[in-house]
Design a protein around this motif. Structure first.
Motif, PDB file in Angstrom:
ATOM      1  N   SER A 117     -11.515  10.448  -6.109  1.00 28.59           N
ATOM      2  CA  SER A 117     -12.023   9.344  -5.889  1.00 28.59           C
ATOM      3  C   SER A 117     -12.733   8.480  -6.980  1.00 28.59           C
ATOM      4  CB  SER A 117     -12.701   8.854  -4.583  1.00 28.59           C
ATOM      5  OG  SER A 117     -13.848   9.640  -4.726  1.00 28.59           O
ATOM      6  N   THR A 118     -13.170   9.280  -8.141  1.00 29.69           N
ATOM      7  CA  THR A 118     -13.898   8.556  -8.905  1.00 29.69           C
ATOM      8  C   THR A 118     -13.101   8.111 -10.388  1.00 29.69           C
ATOM      9  OG1 THR A 118     -14.148  10.967  -9.679  1.00 29.69           O
ATOM     10  CG2 THR A 118     -16.016   9.818  -8.416  1.00 29.69           C
ATOM     11  N   ILE A 119     -11.648   8.104 -10.118  1.00 30.17           N
ATOM     12  CA  ILE A 119     -10.851   7.681 -11.147  1.00 30.17           C
ATOM     13  C   ILE A 119     -10.930   6.253 -11.527  1.00 30.17           C
ATOM     14  CG2 ILE A 119      -9.281   9.423 -10.790  1.00 30.17           C
ATOM     15  CD1 ILE A 119      -7.375   7.380  -9.110  1.00 30.17           C
TER      16      ILE A 119
ATOM     17  N   THR B 194      -6.434   2.525 -11.603  1.00 27.95           N
ATOM     18  CA  THR B 194      -5.543   3.895 -11.070  1.00 27.95           C
ATOM     19  C   THR B 194      -5.576   3.885  -9.786  1.00 27.95           C
ATOM     20  OG1 THR B 194      -5.824   5.071 -13.447  1.00 27.95           O
ATOM     21  CG2 THR B 194      -4.895   6.280 -11.370  1.00 27.95           C
ATOM     22  N   TYR B 195      -7.108   3.900  -9.280  1.00 27.43           N
ATOM     23  CA  TYR B 195      -7.466   3.761  -7.842  1.00 27.43           C
ATOM     24  C   TYR B 195      -6.518   2.896  -7.013  1.00 27.43           C
ATOM     25  CZ  TYR B 195     -10.204   4.097  -3.516  1.00 27.43           C
ATOM     26  OH  TYR B 195     -10.902   4.434  -2.313  1.00 27.43           O
TER      27      TYR B 195
ATOM     28  N   ASN C 125      -3.933   3.660  -4.182  1.00 28.32           N
ATOM     29  CA  ASN C 125      -4.428   3.243  -2.702  1.00 28.32           C
ATOM     30  C   ASN C 125      -3.643   2.336  -2.093  1.00 28.32           C
ATOM     31  OD1 ASN C 125      -6.516   3.503  -0.491  1.00 28.32           O
ATOM     32  ND2 ASN C 125      -7.316   1.781  -1.280  1.00 28.32           N
ATOM     33  N   VAL C 126      -2.994   1.470  -3.045  1.00 31.67           N
ATOM     34  CA  VAL C 126      -2.297   0.254  -2.641  1.00 31.67           C
ATOM     35  C   VAL C 126      -0.771   0.334  -2.829  1.00 31.67           C
ATOM     36  CG1 VAL C 126      -2.367  -2.244  -2.515  1.00 31.67           C
ATOM     37  CG2 VAL C 126      -4.461  -1.183  -2.431  1.00 31.67           C
ATOM     38  N   THR C 127      -0.640   0.224  -4.238  1.00 27.57           N
ATOM     39  CA  THR C 127       0.801   0.029  -4.615  1.00 27.57           C
ATOM     40  C   THR C 127       1.704   1.018  -4.399  1.00 27.57           C
ATOM     41  OG1 THR C 127      -0.070  -1.319  -6.439  1.00 27.57           O
ATOM     42  CG2 THR C 127       2.126  -0.553  -6.677  1.00 27.57           C
ATOM     43  N   LEU C 128       1.342   2.285  -4.278  1.00 28.32           N
ATOM     44  CA  LEU C 128       2.148   3.354  -4.217  1.00 28.32           C
ATOM     45  C   LEU C 128       2.452   3.341  -2.672  1.00 28.32           C
ATOM     46  CD1 LEU C 128       1.008   6.256  -6.519  1.00 28.32           C
ATOM     47  CD2 LEU C 128       3.068   4.630  -6.931  1.00 28.32           C
ATOM     48  N   LYS C 129       1.478   3.069  -1.992  1.00 27.12           N
ATOM     49  CA  LYS C 129       1.645   3.084  -0.472  1.00 27.12           C
ATOM     50  C   LYS C 129       3.131   2.185   0.051  1.00 27.12           C
ATOM     51  CE  LYS C 129      -2.791   3.585   1.528  1.00 27.12           C
ATOM     52  NZ  LYS C 129      -3.813   3.189   2.482  1.00 27.12           N
ATOM     53  N   LYS C 130       3.283   1.048  -0.824  1.00 29.05           N
ATOM     54  CA  LYS C 130       4.404   0.139  -0.352  1.00 29.05           C
ATOM     55  C   LYS C 130       5.592   0.828  -0.797  1.00 29.05           C
ATOM     56  CE  LYS C 130       1.473  -3.790  -1.876  1.00 29.05           C
ATOM     57  NZ  LYS C 130       1.741  -4.929  -2.942  1.00 29.05           N
ATOM     58  N   TYR C 131       5.812   1.938  -1.654  1.00 27.30           N
ATOM     59  CA  TYR C 131       6.902   2.539  -1.934  1.00 27.30           C
ATOM     60  C   TYR C 131       6.978   4.038  -1.023  1.00 27.30           C
ATOM     61  CZ  TYR C 131       7.373  -0.765  -5.469  1.00 27.30           C
ATOM     62  OH  TYR C 131       7.516  -1.815  -6.253  1.00 27.30           O
ATOM     63  N   GLY C 132       5.970   4.201  -0.128  1.00 24.38           N
ATOM     64  CA  GLY C 132       6.172   5.347   0.783  1.00 24.38           C
ATOM     65  C   GLY C 132       5.393   6.606   0.294  1.00 24.38           C
ATOM     66  N   ILE C 133       4.510   6.382  -0.914  1.00 23.05           N
ATOM     67  CA  ILE C 133       3.880   7.541  -1.327  1.00 23.05           C
ATOM     68  C   ILE C 133       2.268   7.356  -1.100  1.00 23.05           C
ATOM     69  CG2 ILE C 133       3.125   8.840  -3.506  1.00 23.05           C
ATOM     70  CD1 ILE C 133       5.818   7.447  -4.856  1.00 23.05           C
ATOM     71  N   GLU C 134       1.864   8.248  -0.346  1.00 23.07           N
ATOM     72  CA  GLU C 134       0.318   8.407   0.135  1.00 23.07           C
ATOM     73  C   GLU C 134      -0.503   9.052  -0.925  1.00 23.07           C
ATOM     74  OE1 GLU C 134      -2.284  10.092   3.646  1.00 23.07           O
ATOM     75  OE2 GLU C 134      -0.289  10.347   3.618  1.00 23.07           O
ATOM     76  N   CYS C 135      -1.569   8.482  -1.204  1.00 24.41           N
ATOM     77  CA  CYS C 135      -2.794   9.123  -1.911  1.00 24.41           C
ATOM     78  C   CYS C 135      -3.833   9.736  -1.130  1.00 24.41           C
ATOM     79  CB  CYS C 135      -3.338   8.446  -3.059  1.00 24.41           C
ATOM     80  SG  CYS C 135      -4.412   9.320  -3.989  1.00 24.41           S
ATOM     81  N   ARG C 136      -4.198  10.830  -1.091  1.00 22.00           N
ATOM     82  CA  ARG C 136      -5.207  11.441  -0.263  1.00 22.00           C
ATOM     83  C   ARG C 136      -6.521  11.623  -1.207  1.00 22.00           C
ATOM     84  NH1 ARG C 136      -1.619  15.514   3.522  1.00 22.00           N
ATOM     85  NH2 ARG C 136      -0.415  13.912   4.417  1.00 22.00           N
ATOM     86  N   PHE C 137      -7.525  10.870  -1.045  1.00 25.46           N
ATOM     87  CA  PHE C 137      -8.759  11.063  -2.071  1.00 25.46           C
ATOM     88  C   PHE C 137      -9.675  12.117  -1.495  1.00 25.46           C
ATOM     89  CE2 PHE C 137      -6.917   6.596  -2.610  1.00 25.46           C
ATOM     90  CZ  PHE C 137      -6.957   6.731  -4.190  1.00 25.46           C
ATOM     91  N   VAL C 138     -10.228  12.739  -2.403  1.00 26.46           N
ATOM     92  CA  VAL C 138     -11.498  13.485  -2.506  1.00 26.46           C
ATOM     93  C   VAL C 138     -12.702  13.087  -3.279  1.00 26.46           C
ATOM     94  CG1 VAL C 138      -9.769  15.453  -1.659  1.00 26.46           C
ATOM     95  CG2 VAL C 138     -10.691  15.159  -4.128  1.00 26.46           C
TER      96      VAL C 138
ATOM     97  N   GLN D 247     -11.549  -5.881  -7.549  1.00 30.36           N
ATOM     98  CA  GLN D 247     -10.618  -5.833  -6.398  1.00 30.36           C
ATOM     99  C   GLN D 247     -10.774  -4.772  -5.400  1.00 30.36           C
ATOM    100  OE1 GLN D 247     -10.129  -4.376  -9.372  1.00 30.36           O
ATOM    101  NE2 GLN D 247      -8.828  -2.645  -9.233  1.00 30.36           N
ATOM    102  N   LEU D 248     -11.861  -3.869  -5.756  1.00 33.42           N
ATOM    103  CA  LEU D 248     -11.850  -2.836  -4.632  1.00 33.42           C
ATOM    104  C   LEU D 248     -13.147  -3.274  -3.610  1.00 33.42           C
ATOM    105  CD1 LEU D 248     -12.461   0.263  -6.711  1.00 33.42           C
ATOM    106  CD2 LEU D 248     -10.392  -0.704  -5.927  1.00 33.42           C
ATOM    107  N   SER D 249     -13.016  -2.900  -2.235  1.00 30.22           N
ATOM    108  CA  SER D 249     -14.089  -3.010  -1.328  1.00 30.22           C
ATOM    109  C   SER D 249     -15.290  -2.406  -1.633  1.00 30.22           C
ATOM    110  CB  SER D 249     -13.467  -2.428   0.218  1.00 30.22           C
ATOM    111  OG  SER D 249     -13.284  -1.055  -0.014  1.00 30.22           O
ATOM    112  N   ASP D 250     -16.602  -2.882  -1.023  1.00 36.42           N
ATOM    113  CA  ASP D 250     -17.612  -2.250  -1.116  1.00 36.42           C
ATOM    114  C   ASP D 250     -17.622  -0.493  -0.891  1.00 36.42           C
ATOM    115  OD1 ASP D 250     -18.909  -4.506  -1.825  1.00 36.42           O
ATOM    116  OD2 ASP D 250     -19.631  -4.711   0.233  1.00 36.42           O
TER     117      ASP D 250
END
Length: 424
Positions: A105-107, A111-112, A116-129, A385-388
Motif C-alpha cells: 500500500s506504500t507505493i 500507482t496506488y 485501486n480505482v482505474t484497474l477496477k474498471k477493467y475488472g482487475i482487483e488489487c489487494r493491498f498489504v 486524490q487519496l482519502s484520509d
C-alpha cells in the motif's frame, strides 16, 4: 566481454562500425524500408529481428532498451511513454478481467490510484498489504486468479525499503510473478533480479534521464520465471489468435514476457516512447553511475542535518543508521541509498507549506530525481486524490515534506533547508 555498470552506462549496447556516428543517432522515423514483401512478412512473423513501425520498435529506442537490459541483468526490455504506462502494461501483460494482483500500500500515489480505482474498471482487483503484514496475512489473499505481487525498491514517498528475500520467497512458493518498481534505486544501486524479482519497471523520467527533460518508462524482463504449464499464465503457452496463433513461450523463450508485452499491448495501446525522448534518456544514462553516487552522498548529509534540527519531528532515509529500514536496505543497496529524503515539520501542514515557501535554492515542482534539488508536499499535491485513510495506508502524514536532493554543493543545499526551517 562482461563490462561493469559504469562502462555499460557510458557505452551500453551501441557499437559503431567503421565510419558510423560515435554517439547513438536519433532515428526520427516512423517507418522502415524493405526490398521484398517476404522480408517484411518475416518480421511480422518474428518481430525480434528488425523494425516494422516505430510504435512497436525503433533503433534509438531499442538501443536504450538494450542498455537498461544490460544494466539490470535481464533478457529484454520495452520502453514506454511514461512510468505509469510501464506499470499499466506490466500488469495487463498477465492480467485480464477477473484477475487480481497484490501490492504494498506504500507505493507511489499515482500507482496506488491506478491499482485501486482505474484497474477496477477493467475488472482487475488489487489487494493491498502493508510492510507490517505477516506472511500469513499476505498468503491469505492469494488465490487461483492472483497474477503478481508488486512493490517498490524504495516506496515513494513513504521511504519503505523492500525486503526482497521475503516477497521473493512468497512468490516462489505460489509460483507468482514478482514485479518491482526500481525507479528510485536504479540498477546502479540495486539490481532486483539478483534478489528474486522477475519483472522490473522504471519511470525513466526520474534518475535515468536525470535532467527533467524527457518523460518515459521501461519494463525489463528478467527471463527467470517459468510460465510454461503454470495454470495462472496459460496465455504464454496457448496460441494468441490476435497474432497468427503465436505461442509466446515458443517464440520468445526466456524473453516471452517482454515479447507478449510488445506484440499485444504496445501493438494495441501504442504507449511507445518517442525516439527523441529515448535519445535524451540515453544521454542521461551515460552519467547515471556518477549522479547516483552524488545524489546518495548529498541526501545522507542532508538527512543527518535534518535529524538535528529542532523544527523537524522525524526524518526517513534508509542511509541513516537509526532508520527503521536501514538494515533491510543495507542488504540490497550497494554504493549509496539514493537521493530522496522525507521528513515531518513540527506544526503540521501549515508549517510544512511555509517551509516550502521559505526555500530559496530548492524549487517546488511535481518531480523527483532531478540533478536539481526539488521539494513537494505530497498530501496536498501528488496524493491529494487519496482519502484520509488511503493517505495513512500510503504512509503520508499532513506534515510530510518530500525532498529530492540534487547534485549541487551539499553545503548550499543544507544551508537552504536549515534557513527555511529556522524562519518558521
Amino acid at each position: 566481454m562482461k563490462y561493469g555498470k559504469d562502462t555499460i552506462c557510458v557505452q551500453g549496447d551501441y557499437r559503431p562500425k567503421n565510419g558510423d556516428p560515435r554517439v547513438l543517432p536519433l532515428y526520427q522515423s516512423t517507418t522502415y524500408s524493405y526490398d521484398t514483401p517476404e522480408q517484411l512478412a518475416f518480421l511480422f512473423d518474428s518481430p525480434k529481428s528488425g523494425h516494422i513501425y516505430s510504435r512497436i520498435s525503433n533503433p534509438t529506442v531499442s538501443a536504450l532498451e538494450n542498455k537498461v537490459t544490460m544494466l539490470e541483468g535481464g533478457v529484454g526490455a520495452m520502453a514506454t511513454s511514461s512510468g505509469m504506462a510501464a506499470t499499466t502494461l506490466a500488469v495487463m501483460t498477465v492480467c485480464e478481467g477477473g484477475d487480481n494482483i497484490i501490492s504494498l500500500s506504500t507505493i507511489y500515489g499515482g500507482t496506488y490510484n491506478l491499482f485501486n480505482v482505474t484497474l477496477k474498471k477493467y475488472g482487475i482487483e488489487c489487494r493491498f498489504v502493508t510492510p507490517d503484514s505477516t506472511d500469513e496475512d499476505i498468503e491469505k489473499l492469494i488465490d487461483g486468479k492472483t497474477k503478481m505481487i508488486f512493490a517498490e525498491t524504495v516506496a515513494n514517498p513513504a521511504m519503505v525499503a523492500l525486503d526482497f528475500d521475503r516477497f521473493a520467497r512468497i512468490c516462489k512458493k505460489h509460483k507468482l510473478l514478482f514485479v518491482v518498481d526500481n525507479t528510485l534505486a536504479t540498477p546502479c544501486l540495486v539490481r532486483p533480479f539478483e534478489h528474486g524479482a522477475n519483472v522490473i519497471v522504471h519511470s525513466t523520467t526520474k534518475y535515468m534521464d536525470g535532467h527533467a527533460a524527457a518523460v518515459g518508462g521501461l519494463i525489463v524482463d528478467g527471463g527467470n520465471f517459468e510460465f510454461d504449464q503454470n495454470e495462472r499464465y496459460k496465455d504464454f503457452y496457448t496460441p494468441d489468435e490476435s497474432y497468427h496463433g503465436v505461442k509466446y513461450i515458443e517464440e520468445g523463450g526466456a524473453a516471452a514476457y517482454i515479447l507478449k508485452a510488445r506484440m499485444q499491448y504496445m501493438r494495441d495501446l501504442g504507449t511507445s516512447m518517442s525516439p527523441f525522448n529515448a535519445y535524451l534518456t540515453n544521454i542521461g544514462l551515460e552519467t547515471l553511475h556518477l549522479r547516483m553516487a552524488r545524489h546518495s552522498e548529498n541526501a545522507l548529509a542532508v538527512s543527518r542535518a535534518l535529524a538535528l534540527d529542532p523544527n523537524v519531528e522525524w526524518v526517513k532515509y534508509p542511509g541513516l543508521e537509526n532508520d527503521k529500514y536501514h538494515d533491510i536496505a543495507s542488504r540490497y543497496f550497494k554504493g549509496g541509498y539514493s537521493g530522496m529524503v522525507v521528513f515531518g515539520v513540527k506544526g503540521g501542514r501549515a508549517k510544512a507549506e511555509q517551509f516550502i515557501k521559505n526555500l530559496k535554492l530548492i524549487k517546488q515542482v511535481t518531480h523527483i530525481a532531478d540533478v536539481r534539488s526539488c521539494v513537494l508536499h505530497p498530501a496536498s499535491t501528488t496524493h491529494r486524490q487519496l482519502s484520509d485513510s488511503d493517505l495513512v495506508a500510503c504512509g503520508i502524514t499532513d506534515n510530510l515534506v518530500r525532498l529530492s536532493v540534487g547534485i549541487e554543493n551539499k553545503e548550499d543545499i543544507i544551508n537552504d533547508v536549515l534557513s527555511a526551517l529556522s524562519a518558521l
